[in-house]
Design a protein around this motif. Structure first.
Motif, mmCIF file in Angstrom:
data_model
loop_
_atom_site.group_PDB
_atom_site.id
_atom_site.type_symbol
_atom_site.label_atom_id
_atom_site.label_comp_id
_atom_site.label_asym_id
_atom_site.label_seq_id
_atom_site.Cartn_x
_atom_site.Cartn_y
_atom_site.Cartn_z
ATOM 1 N N SER A 248 0.867 -1.241 -0.063
ATOM 2 C CA SER A 248 0.055 0.065 -0.012
ATOM 3 C C SER A 248 0.719 1.235 0.067
ATOM 4 N N ALA A 249 1.764 1.114 0.803
ATOM 5 C CA ALA A 249 2.804 2.243 0.939
ATOM 6 C C ALA A 249 3.434 2.703 -0.412
ATOM 7 N N LEU A 250 4.053 1.644 -0.907
ATOM 8 C CA LEU A 250 4.974 1.747 -2.172
ATOM 9 C C LEU A 250 4.008 2.176 -3.286
ATOM 10 N N LEU A 251 2.943 1.539 -3.465
ATOM 11 C CA LEU A 251 2.129 2.031 -4.545
ATOM 12 C C LEU A 251 1.641 3.360 -4.541
ATOM 13 N N PHE A 252 1.444 3.799 -3.308
ATOM 14 C CA PHE A 252 0.928 5.384 -3.015
ATOM 15 C C PHE A 252 2.026 6.030 -3.583
ATOM 16 N N GLN A 253 3.200 5.841 -3.102
ATOM 17 C CA GLN A 253 4.553 6.393 -3.532
ATOM 18 C C GLN A 253 4.733 6.730 -5.000
ATOM 19 N N ARG A 254 4.458 5.524 -5.449
ATOM 20 C CA ARG A 254 4.504 5.389 -7.074
ATOM 21 C C ARG A 254 3.667 6.014 -7.940
ATOM 22 N N GLY A 255 2.437 6.613 -7.320
ATOM 23 C CA GLY A 255 1.250 6.962 -8.075
ATOM 24 C C GLY A 255 0.226 5.932 -8.157
ATOM 25 N N PHE A 256 0.251 5.018 -7.652
ATOM 26 C CA PHE A 256 -0.944 3.986 -8.196
ATOM 27 C C PHE A 256 -1.630 3.508 -6.724
ATOM 28 N N PRO A 257 -2.253 4.469 -6.044
ATOM 29 C CA PRO A 257 -2.871 4.257 -4.740
ATOM 30 C C PRO A 257 -3.915 3.069 -4.809
ATOM 31 N N MET A 258 -3.745 2.268 -3.787
ATOM 32 C CA MET A 258 -5.061 1.406 -3.808
ATOM 33 C C MET A 258 -6.427 1.906 -3.514
ATOM 34 N N SER A 259 -7.129 1.343 -4.018
ATOM 35 C CA SER A 259 -8.688 1.452 -3.851
ATOM 36 C C SER A 259 -9.718 0.465 -2.728
ATOM 37 N N ARG A 260 -8.721 -0.676 -2.923
ATOM 38 C CA ARG A 260 -9.529 -1.772 -2.165
ATOM 39 C C ARG A 260 -8.466 -2.889 -1.713
ATOM 40 N N ARG A 261 -8.610 -3.435 -0.391
ATOM 41 C CA ARG A 261 -7.978 -4.460 -0.033
ATOM 42 C C ARG A 261 -8.838 -5.353 1.008
ATOM 43 N N THR A 262 -8.629 -6.826 0.683
ATOM 44 C CA THR A 262 -9.325 -7.634 0.910
ATOM 45 C C THR A 262 -8.762 -8.794 1.432
ATOM 46 N N THR A 263 -9.229 -9.536 2.192
ATOM 47 C CA THR A 263 -8.259 -10.766 2.751
ATOM 48 C C THR A 263 -9.400 -11.979 2.781
ATOM 49 N N VAL A 264 -8.984 -13.141 2.055
ATOM 50 C CA VAL A 264 -9.733 -14.377 1.950
ATOM 51 C C VAL A 264 -9.100 -15.761 2.556
ATOM 52 N N GLY A 265 -9.879 -16.311 3.018
ATOM 53 C CA GLY A 265 -9.166 -17.518 3.678
ATOM 54 C C GLY A 265 -8.983 -18.637 2.699
ATOM 55 N N ASP A 266 -8.748 -19.870 3.189
ATOM 56 C CA ASP A 266 -8.189 -20.893 1.908
ATOM 57 C C ASP A 266 -9.630 -21.595 1.679
ATOM 58 N N GLN A 267 -10.566 -21.104 0.985
ATOM 59 C CA GLN A 267 -11.978 -21.603 0.494
ATOM 60 C C GLN A 267 -11.886 -21.084 -1.023
ATOM 61 N N LEU A 268 -11.966 -22.295 -1.922
ATOM 62 C CA LEU A 268 -11.720 -22.093 -3.478
ATOM 63 C C LEU A 268 -12.879 -21.149 -3.936
ATOM 64 N N ASP A 269 -14.266 -21.615 -3.605
ATOM 65 C CA ASP A 269 -15.303 -20.879 -4.140
ATOM 66 C C ASP A 269 -15.145 -19.307 -3.789
ATOM 67 N N MET A 270 -14.950 -19.059 -2.567
ATOM 68 C CA MET A 270 -14.867 -17.647 -2.215
ATOM 69 C C MET A 270 -13.613 -16.862 -2.616
ATOM 70 N N LEU A 271 -12.510 -17.478 -2.792
ATOM 71 C CA LEU A 271 -11.342 -17.105 -3.362
ATOM 72 C C LEU A 271 -11.675 -16.390 -4.946
ATOM 73 N N ALA A 272 -12.408 -17.558 -5.527
ATOM 74 C CA ALA A 272 -12.521 -17.335 -6.929
ATOM 75 C C ALA A 272 -13.419 -16.247 -7.269
ATOM 76 N N LYS A 273 -14.611 -16.261 -6.351
ATOM 77 C CA LYS A 273 -15.471 -15.288 -6.366
ATOM 78 C C LYS A 273 -14.746 -13.687 -6.460
ATOM 79 N N GLU A 274 -13.993 -13.571 -5.287
ATOM 80 C CA GLU A 274 -13.371 -12.409 -4.844
ATOM 81 C C GLU A 274 -12.383 -11.806 -6.068
ATOM 82 N N ILE A 275 -11.704 -12.645 -6.609
ATOM 83 C CA ILE A 275 -10.900 -12.494 -7.846
ATOM 84 C C ILE A 275 -11.694 -11.938 -8.751
ATOM 85 N N GLU A 276 -12.749 -12.619 -9.080
ATOM 86 C CA GLU A 276 -13.700 -12.248 -10.311
ATOM 87 C C GLU A 276 -14.342 -10.972 -9.854
ATOM 88 N N HIS A 277 -14.800 -10.628 -8.570
ATOM 89 C CA HIS A 277 -15.246 -9.304 -8.322
ATOM 90 C C HIS A 277 -14.543 -8.155 -8.632
#
Length: 407
Positions: free
Chosen positions: A27-56
């Motif tokens: 987050s800090a690095l991208l902010f300094q380089r001019g690419f600030p984050m707009s979203r940060r999420t954490t997903v556990g080791d659940q295949l369907d939830m991870l696939a849906k979060e990547i798609e979203h």
């Protein structure tokens, strides 16, 4: 505006077993380089939830960075989730199989068959080299986004970001909004007091102020366009308002004192009662201070001489003086014993001696109180090194008694 999202993976990250330092660093690095984050999420080791979060994220962001889950074990599901999100299959990438076999051969070992899983990547993806470990990264287009998949090991992740991801972002996305964060570290002031004192400063467009409070410091952050010509004047105006409670400019107090004591080539001896070695341990976190500490005494709380109860100011000054003289050090710094919530911090230098007996205006846990007292001692040293009044103002401490004797 470019939208960048990050997905951190793993049950250990989701449930707090490990701290997600990768996300904070990126987050800090991208902010300094001019690419600030707009979203940060954490997903556990659940295949369907991870696939849906990547798609979203691929439907709502322009760039997505997925961190973790590229190992050889059954709970490493990122490549499979990426394939589901992109509606493609998995294929064995022979070039990465060869790269892994070469890595193992250099160690004199045969690659386990389970590592083949790390070369099973979504069809059409681009391999991102990992010269450190066996988990290659990969990149692919999913919906509107370029999605980068990275290993979770911090050393591997950071190298991949610098060598593989940032160059691609620089080529594909015009960077006209690089920003910097100038940090002013303070001790002894409150966040509300700082905010009120800085209200009179008029900020140019695209400048923002932020605050970070972490006992016992308040950090004032100036966000502005990189290399903005007005930034030095704005920072100077803020520094003037903070006064001698400003303990570090773009560096914390510990490192600021380390640089000062190294420049002056002073040696330091420490004696501690109540802090129990906290100060000494902290000093060793700075390379310069670690070299300048010639001796540290950590004295037990069990049997204390009577003078510590009857004359705590004089006793603590004697501790600092004895540490200095017996070790032939330039500076002696001592933290005395606690009596009814009061503790004395003492400093002895070639130019004089200072001590203050303090209590806190709020209730602290034992570790936090030791941190506050250690900070107070280090700040007294900082003030003396900078030629400022050694006994400064603190809104969180109550000064019960003080001594000042200049030679």
């Amino acid at each position: 505006m470019l939208k960048v999202a990050m997905i951190s993976t793993g049950e250990e990250v989701l449930h707090g077993d490990i701290t997600d330092t990768n996300a904070a660093w990126l987050s800090a690095l991208l902010f300094q380089r001019g690419f600030p984050m707009s979203r940060r999420t954490t997903v556990g080791d659940q295949l369907d939830m991870l696939a849906k979060e990547i798609e979203h994220c691929s439907l709502t962001a322009d760039v997505v960075i997925v961190n973790g889950g590229l190992g050889p074990t059954t709970d490493d599901l990122t490549a499979q989730a990426a394939a589901i999100a992109a509606n493609v299959g998995l294929e064995l990438v022979d070039e990465w199989v060869a790269a892994m076999e070469e890595k193992y051969a250099k160690l004199g070992r045969v690659m386990p068959e389970t590592n083949l899983k790390q070369a099973m990547l979504p069809e059409g993806s681009e391999v991102l080299d990992n010269p450190v470990g066996t988990a290659c990264g990969f990149a692919m287009r999913i919906n509107r986004a370029w999605v980068f998949f990275t290993p979770g090991v911090p050393s591997e992740f950071k190298k991949m970001v610098h060598e593989q991801i940032l160059p691609r972002l620089a080529v594909n996305y015009a960077n006209t909004s690089a920003r910097e964060c100038i940090r002013l570290h303070t001790f002894g002031l409150s966040e509300s007091g700082i905010g009120q004192s800085l209200q009179a400063i008029r900020l140019p467009d695209d400048f923002e102020l932020g605050y970070r409070s972490e006992i016992p410091f308040i950090e004032v952050k100036v966000f502005c366009p990189q290399d903005h010509p007005q930034a030095p004047a704005i920072v100077e105006a803020i520094a003037n308002q903070l006064g001698d409670n400003l303990v570090g400019h773009n560096q914390p107090l510990l490192n600021a004192v380390g640089e000062l004591i190294e420049q002056k080539e002073y040696s330091l001896a420490v004696a501690e009662y109540y802090s129990g070695g906290f100060l000494t341990s902290w000093l060793y976190d700075d390379e310069y201070l670690a070299e300048r500490v010639v001796q540290s005494w950590v004295l037990g709380r069990g049997k204390l001489p009577k003078e510590h109860h009857q004359a705590p100011m004089e006793a603590s000054l004697s501790m600092a003086q004895a540490a200095r003289e017996k070790n032939q050090a330039d500076i002696g710094l001592a933290i005395g014993t606690e009596q009814d919530g009061h503790v004395v911090v003492a400093l002895v230098t070639p130019e004089g001696e200072w001590a203050q007996q303090v209590s806190t205006k709020r209730r602290y846990a034992s570790r936090d109180f030791r941190y506050v007292l250690s900070t107070l001692g280090l700040d007294m040293l900082r003030r003396w090194l900078e030629g400022k009044p050694v006994l400064g103002h603190s809104e969180s401490l109550r000064r019960i008694d003080q001594r000042e004797n200049k030679y």
